[in-house]
Design a protein around this motif. Structure first.
Motif, PDB file in Angstrom:
ATOM      1  N   THR B  30      52.230  21.230  15.293  1.00  0.00           N
ATOM      2  CA  THR B  30      53.489  21.663  14.701  1.00  0.00           C
ATOM      3  C   THR B  30      53.510  23.185  14.547  1.00  0.00           C
ATOM      4  O   THR B  30      54.531  23.830  14.807  1.00  0.00           O
ATOM      5  CB  THR B  30      53.679  20.988  13.329  1.00  0.00           C
ATOM      6  OG1 THR B  30      53.398  19.601  13.480  1.00  0.00           O
ATOM      7  CG2 THR B  30      55.085  21.166  12.809  1.00  0.00           C
ATOM      8  N   ASN B  33      54.249  24.677  17.779  1.00  0.00           N
ATOM      9  CA  ASN B  33      55.685  24.558  18.067  1.00  0.00           C
ATOM     10  C   ASN B  33      56.501  25.597  17.288  1.00  0.00           C
ATOM     11  O   ASN B  33      57.431  26.196  17.821  1.00  0.00           O
ATOM     12  CB  ASN B  33      56.177  23.158  17.713  1.00  0.00           C
ATOM     13  CG  ASN B  33      55.612  22.108  18.640  1.00  0.00           C
ATOM     14  OD1 ASN B  33      55.149  22.432  19.735  1.00  0.00           O
ATOM     15  ND2 ASN B  33      55.625  20.864  18.208  1.00  0.00           N
ATOM     16  N   TYR B  34      56.145  25.793  16.030  1.00  0.00           N
ATOM     17  CA  TYR B  34      56.857  26.781  15.206  1.00  0.00           C
ATOM     18  C   TYR B  34      56.685  28.192  15.757  1.00  0.00           C
ATOM     19  O   TYR B  34      57.577  29.026  15.627  1.00  0.00           O
ATOM     20  CB  TYR B  34      56.331  26.757  13.766  1.00  0.00           C
ATOM     21  CG  TYR B  34      56.944  25.691  12.883  1.00  0.00           C
ATOM     22  CD1 TYR B  34      57.543  24.570  13.427  1.00  0.00           C
ATOM     23  CD2 TYR B  34      56.921  25.829  11.504  1.00  0.00           C
ATOM     24  CE1 TYR B  34      58.094  23.599  12.624  1.00  0.00           C
ATOM     25  CE2 TYR B  34      57.475  24.858  10.680  1.00  0.00           C
ATOM     26  CZ  TYR B  34      58.057  23.744  11.248  1.00  0.00           C
ATOM     27  OH  TYR B  34      58.603  22.791  10.450  1.00  0.00           O
ATOM     28  N   VAL B  36      56.714  29.498  18.551  1.00  0.00           N
ATOM     29  CA  VAL B  36      57.545  30.004  19.649  1.00  0.00           C
ATOM     30  C   VAL B  36      59.033  29.884  19.309  1.00  0.00           C
ATOM     31  O   VAL B  36      59.875  30.025  20.196  1.00  0.00           O
ATOM     32  CB  VAL B  36      57.241  29.275  20.978  1.00  0.00           C
ATOM     33  CG1 VAL B  36      55.832  29.593  21.445  1.00  0.00           C
ATOM     34  CG2 VAL B  36      57.422  27.772  20.831  1.00  0.00           C
ATOM     35  N   GLN B  37      59.327  29.602  18.029  1.00  0.00           N
ATOM     36  CA  GLN B  37      60.727  29.408  17.677  1.00  0.00           C
ATOM     37  C   GLN B  37      61.115  30.169  16.409  1.00  0.00           C
ATOM     38  O   GLN B  37      60.263  30.596  15.653  1.00  0.00           O
ATOM     39  CB  GLN B  37      60.999  27.906  17.485  1.00  0.00           C
ATOM     40  CG  GLN B  37      60.785  27.124  18.759  1.00  0.00           C
ATOM     41  CD  GLN B  37      60.985  25.640  18.559  1.00  0.00           C
ATOM     42  OE1 GLN B  37      62.083  25.146  18.669  1.00  0.00           O
ATOM     43  NE2 GLN B  37      59.918  24.940  18.226  1.00  0.00           N
ATOM     44  N   ASN B  43      66.067  22.311   9.785  1.00  0.00           N
ATOM     45  CA  ASN B  43      65.503  21.753  11.011  1.00  0.00           C
ATOM     46  C   ASN B  43      66.224  22.205  12.285  1.00  0.00           C
ATOM     47  O   ASN B  43      66.266  21.491  13.273  1.00  0.00           O
ATOM     48  CB  ASN B  43      65.501  20.219  10.950  1.00  0.00           C
ATOM     49  CG  ASN B  43      64.077  19.681  10.911  1.00  0.00           C
ATOM     50  OD1 ASN B  43      63.125  20.458  11.035  1.00  0.00           O
ATOM     51  ND2 ASN B  43      63.938  18.395  10.739  1.00  0.00           N
ATOM     52  N   PHE B  45      66.172  24.913  15.229  1.00  0.00           N
ATOM     53  CA  PHE B  45      65.231  25.877  15.800  1.00  0.00           C
ATOM     54  C   PHE B  45      65.811  26.553  17.026  1.00  0.00           C
ATOM     55  O   PHE B  45      66.585  25.953  17.771  1.00  0.00           O
ATOM     56  CB  PHE B  45      63.926  25.167  16.182  1.00  0.00           C
ATOM     57  CG  PHE B  45      63.144  24.688  14.984  1.00  0.00           C
ATOM     58  CD1 PHE B  45      62.217  25.506  14.376  1.00  0.00           C
ATOM     59  CD2 PHE B  45      63.365  23.418  14.469  1.00  0.00           C
ATOM     60  CE1 PHE B  45      61.503  25.064  13.275  1.00  0.00           C
ATOM     61  CE2 PHE B  45      62.651  22.971  13.368  1.00  0.00           C
ATOM     62  CZ  PHE B  45      61.719  23.802  12.767  1.00  0.00           C
ATOM     63  N   PHE B  47      64.555  28.776  20.435  1.00  0.00           N
ATOM     64  CA  PHE B  47      63.382  29.160  21.202  1.00  0.00           C
ATOM     65  C   PHE B  47      63.314  30.683  21.365  1.00  0.00           C
ATOM     66  O   PHE B  47      64.307  31.318  21.707  1.00  0.00           O
ATOM     67  CB  PHE B  47      63.406  28.483  22.578  1.00  0.00           C
ATOM     68  CG  PHE B  47      62.139  28.686  23.346  1.00  0.00           C
ATOM     69  CD1 PHE B  47      60.991  27.994  22.998  1.00  0.00           C
ATOM     70  CD2 PHE B  47      62.086  29.576  24.409  1.00  0.00           C
ATOM     71  CE1 PHE B  47      59.809  28.181  23.697  1.00  0.00           C
ATOM     72  CE2 PHE B  47      60.909  29.771  25.111  1.00  0.00           C
ATOM     73  CZ  PHE B  47      59.773  29.078  24.749  1.00  0.00           C
TER      74      PHE B  47
END
Lengths: 93, 287
Positions: B30, B33-34, B36-37, B43, B45, B47
């Motif tokens: 997670t 994932n965070y 790069v955003q 919730n 996001f 990119f």
């Protein structure tokens, strides 16, 4: 339970997918031609195939970070460099 | 000699793997994932690619925090490891005092981290704390205002809290040396230094490796004690990596840069731990 809280993107999914595939490939390789016994390479430390994969992945992470910090965001060059580095690690370390 | 390899034993590890997946691997994914955003909550996001990594790598703030972190970690290692070994050597090997020493040594380890921070916060206060008052009678001391004093207090606190761990591990290593080794050394007329260098130190090597690794990783990720003691201050003088990370993630709610910083932080811990482990385990195979 949805996975929206994990905030997946296809880029990061690919990243983890490749690492998972690498692990599977290592397993298949070991079954097909066992060679996991430790050996001593240029660093003077005993490494197994798994160790060499770890050294390759960790080194690649730092190659990417160094490229990003010192050169720029065009990371394809860093990826190429990492692949050469990984081959070298598997061959000589 | 051919060893029979039976890889089926690995299946026994599966339950642990499932547990680790839930408490480490999934959260780590997670964070990746965070990193790069960008998010503004809810919730949602966007990119951003590797921009946060670039930002963290080129930020003076991160470099300064990393520099402080390395200084802190290597300072406490340089003090705690030799001091711990010295105390372990000075402790009695048998008799009534062994238990007394062990209990005294274990005490700091039993105190919760935030309480340690609070104790030292009050203990060192320049006007009402015992340490602060005593130091102020010799010199000018104020850890809430002077960066040097803050560092002194921080390192003293860590040494007080964690040297015991090194002592206990080193002591366990020492206790495992049979008396015959000492008798042989006595017959050979070995000096105390030779006994230490050729008997005690090699026998302590394995536990010392564990001690160095534990102290390295713990001190590199230290948060609670300095956060309670100095809160990263005065200014940013004692803002170590984890404190800076919490400021970015929870103070500023910049989840993207915080995630990128966590990953870089994680990779540094991984690299340094691996180097420590590899260097110290070198030559272990032949013994």
């Amino acid at each position: 339970m949805g996975l929206t809280w994990m905030a997946w993107t296809w880029q990061t999914a690919t990243f983890f997918g490749v690492i998972a595939l690498l692990l599977v490939a290592m397993t298949v390789w070991e079954f097909a031609s066992p060679g996991g016994a430790p050996r001593r390479g240029v660093l003077g430390i005993e490494t197994t195939r798994g160790d060499r994969l770890f050294i390759s992945l960790l080194g690649s992470a730092f190659i990417h970070l160094a490229w990003l910090g010192l050169v720029g965001p065009d990371l394809w060059w860093a990826l190429g460099l990492s692949l050469i580095y990984a081959v070298a690690v598997f061959r000589w370390v | 000699m051919d060893k029979t390899w039976n890889n089926r034993a690995w299946f026994m590890v599966l339950p642990v793997l499932a547990l680790v997946a839930f408490n480490a691997i999934i959260p780590l994914m997670t964070v990746v994932n965070y990193s790069v955003q960008e998010t503004f909550g809810d919730n949602v996001f966007f990119f951003e690619g590797v921009i946060w990594f670039q930002q963290v790598l080129n930020s003076d703030r991160f470099h300064a925090a990393l520099g402080r972190q390395l200084t802190f970690t290597f300072t406490i290692l340089a003090i705690e490891i030799p001091l711990g070994v010295a105390i372990a050597l000075a402790m009695p090997r048998r008799g009534f005092w062994v238990s007394v020493c062990l209990v005294l040594m274990a005490l700091p380890l039993l105190i919760p981290w935030n309480v340690v921070g609070a104790i030292w916060n009050i203990f060192s206060l320049p006007d009402i704390g015992l340490l602060g008052r005593v130091l102020n009678s010799f010199t000018h001391y104020n850890y809430t205002r002077e960066p040097g004093d803050a560092w002194f207090t921080l390192i003293l606190m860590d040494v007080w809290h964690w040297t015991s761990l090194v002592v206990l591990l080193a002591y366990a290593g020492l206790q495992s040396i049979p008396d015959a080794f000492y008798q042989a050394a006595k017959i050979d007329g070995a000096s105390p230094w030779a006994v230490f260098r050729y008997i005690q130190l090699p026998k302590m090597k394995r536990v010392l490796i564990i001690a160095v690794l534990l102290r390295f990783m713990d001190s590199f990720m230290i948060y609670t004690e300095p956060a309670v003691l100095t809160g990263g201050g005065p200014g940013n003088a004692t803002t170590l990596l984890s404190i800076d990370l919490v400021k970015i993630a929870l103070g500023q709610f910049d989840l993207g840069p915080a995630a990128a910083m966590s990953i870089i932080y994680f990779l540094i811990v991984l690299l340094l731990s691996w180097i420590f482990y590899t260097v110290m385990m070198r030559g272990e195979g032949q013994q």
